[in-house]
Design a protein around this motif. Sequence first.
Motif, PDB file in Angstrom:
ATOM      1  N   GLU A   1       1.748  -0.800  -3.198  1.00  0.00           N
ATOM      2  CA  GLU A   1       2.734  -1.610  -2.548  1.00  0.00           C
ATOM      3  C   GLU A   1       2.546  -1.458  -0.830  1.00  0.00           C
ATOM      4  O   GLU A   1       2.299  -2.495  -0.060  1.00  0.00           O
ATOM      5  N   ARG A   2       2.370  -0.162  -0.392  1.00  0.00           N
ATOM      6  CA  ARG A   2       2.397   0.089   0.922  1.00  0.00           C
ATOM      7  C   ARG A   2       1.056  -0.435   1.597  1.00  0.00           C
ATOM      8  O   ARG A   2       0.960  -1.118   2.604  1.00  0.00           O
ATOM      9  N   LEU A   3      -0.074  -0.170   0.824  1.00  0.00           N
ATOM     10  CA  LEU A   3      -1.438  -0.565   1.109  1.00  0.00           C
ATOM     11  C   LEU A   3      -1.665  -2.015   0.920  1.00  0.00           C
ATOM     12  O   LEU A   3      -2.231  -2.669   1.916  1.00  0.00           O
ATOM     13  N   SER A   4      -0.892  -2.343   0.049  1.00  0.00           N
ATOM     14  CA  SER A   4      -0.991  -4.132   0.003  1.00  0.00           C
ATOM     15  C   SER A   4      -0.385  -4.941   1.107  1.00  0.00           C
ATOM     16  O   SER A   4      -1.085  -5.763   1.636  1.00  0.00           O
ATOM     17  N   ARG A   5       0.758  -4.248   1.436  1.00  0.00           N
ATOM     18  CA  ARG A   5       1.446  -4.819   2.729  1.00  0.00           C
ATOM     19  C   ARG A   5       0.500  -4.880   4.137  1.00  0.00           C
ATOM     20  O   ARG A   5       0.292  -5.680   4.957  1.00  0.00           O
TER      21      ARG A   5
ATOM     22  N   LEU B   1      -1.615  -5.526  -9.712  1.00  0.00           N
ATOM     23  CA  LEU B   1      -0.877  -5.336 -11.048  1.00  0.00           C
ATOM     24  C   LEU B   1      -0.789  -3.789 -11.496  1.00  0.00           C
ATOM     25  O   LEU B   1      -2.074  -3.469 -11.605  1.00  0.00           O
ATOM     26  N   MET B   2       0.225  -3.177 -11.579  1.00  0.00           N
ATOM     27  CA  MET B   2       0.074  -1.709 -12.035  1.00  0.00           C
ATOM     28  C   MET B   2       1.028  -1.519 -13.236  1.00  0.00           C
ATOM     29  O   MET B   2       1.796  -2.449 -13.531  1.00  0.00           O
TER      30      MET B   2
ATOM     31  N   ILE C   1       2.936   2.975  -7.655  1.00  0.00           N
ATOM     32  CA  ILE C   1       3.333   1.814  -7.340  1.00  0.00           C
ATOM     33  C   ILE C   1       3.708   1.732  -5.835  1.00  0.00           C
ATOM     34  O   ILE C   1       3.145   0.596  -4.962  1.00  0.00           O
ATOM     35  N   MET C   2       4.324   2.710  -5.495  1.00  0.00           N
ATOM     36  CA  MET C   2       4.590   2.828  -3.916  1.00  0.00           C
ATOM     37  C   MET C   2       3.365   2.928  -3.109  1.00  0.00           C
ATOM     38  O   MET C   2       3.197   2.055  -1.949  1.00  0.00           O
TER      39      MET C   2
ATOM     40  N   PRO D   1       8.906   9.969  -5.905  1.00  0.00           N
ATOM     41  CA  PRO D   1       8.897   9.429  -7.135  1.00  0.00           C
ATOM     42  C   PRO D   1       7.937   9.877  -8.335  1.00  0.00           C
ATOM     43  O   PRO D   1       7.065  10.414  -7.634  1.00  0.00           O
ATOM     44  N   ARG D   2       7.910   9.665  -9.094  1.00  0.00           N
ATOM     45  CA  ARG D   2       7.176  10.143 -10.360  1.00  0.00           C
ATOM     46  C   ARG D   2       6.305   9.289 -11.191  1.00  0.00           C
ATOM     47  O   ARG D   2       6.653   7.817 -11.134  1.00  0.00           O
TER      48      ARG D   2
END
Length: 145
Positions: free
Chosen positions: A134-138, A121-122, A130-131, A20-21
Motif C-alpha cells: 500500500e505504501r509503495l502503491s501510493r 491484490l494481496m 499489505i502495508m 504488523p504480522r
Amino acid sequence: MKKRIAGLLLLSLAACDALPRDPDRTSDRLRQSRILRVGINGEPVAPQAQSLVAELAEHNDARVSIRRAALEPLIVDLNAGRLDLILAPMAKDSPWRKLVAPGPALSIEGAGKQRIEWRALMKNGENRWIMQVERLSRQVSGARS
C-alpha cells in the motif's frame, strides 16, 4: 504496584515489535527466496502497476516471476500462497474484492459504471506485506480518487 504496571507496560511494548504480522509469512518468504511472485490479469498493464512491481522488487532485493492468467485462478494461487501479489483491473462492484485485500488504485480509467481501477491484490491478513504494498502503491499511483 506502580512497578508492576510499569513492567507490564514494558512487556506489552516489547511484544509490539513484531507487528504488523504476516500469519502466512509472505514478507519472510520474499526476504528469504528473493523472488517476487506476481500474477497479472489484463492487458495492457497500467504503467503504474509496472512501476509498483519494480519498486517492490528493488525494495526487497528480489527478482520478479510473472504469471499471466484469468483472475479466478490467480486468486486461488494467491490464497494458496503460490503468488505474493496480483495486478488486475477491477470494477468497484467486483465480487473478487471480498476474497483479497485490494491496495489503493494505481490508475483509473473511465467513470461511473465504466470505471476500472488497476490495483494490487494481496492475501487477506498478511498485514506487514499489505502495508508495504500500500505504501509503495501510493508512491507510484497516478490515480485520483
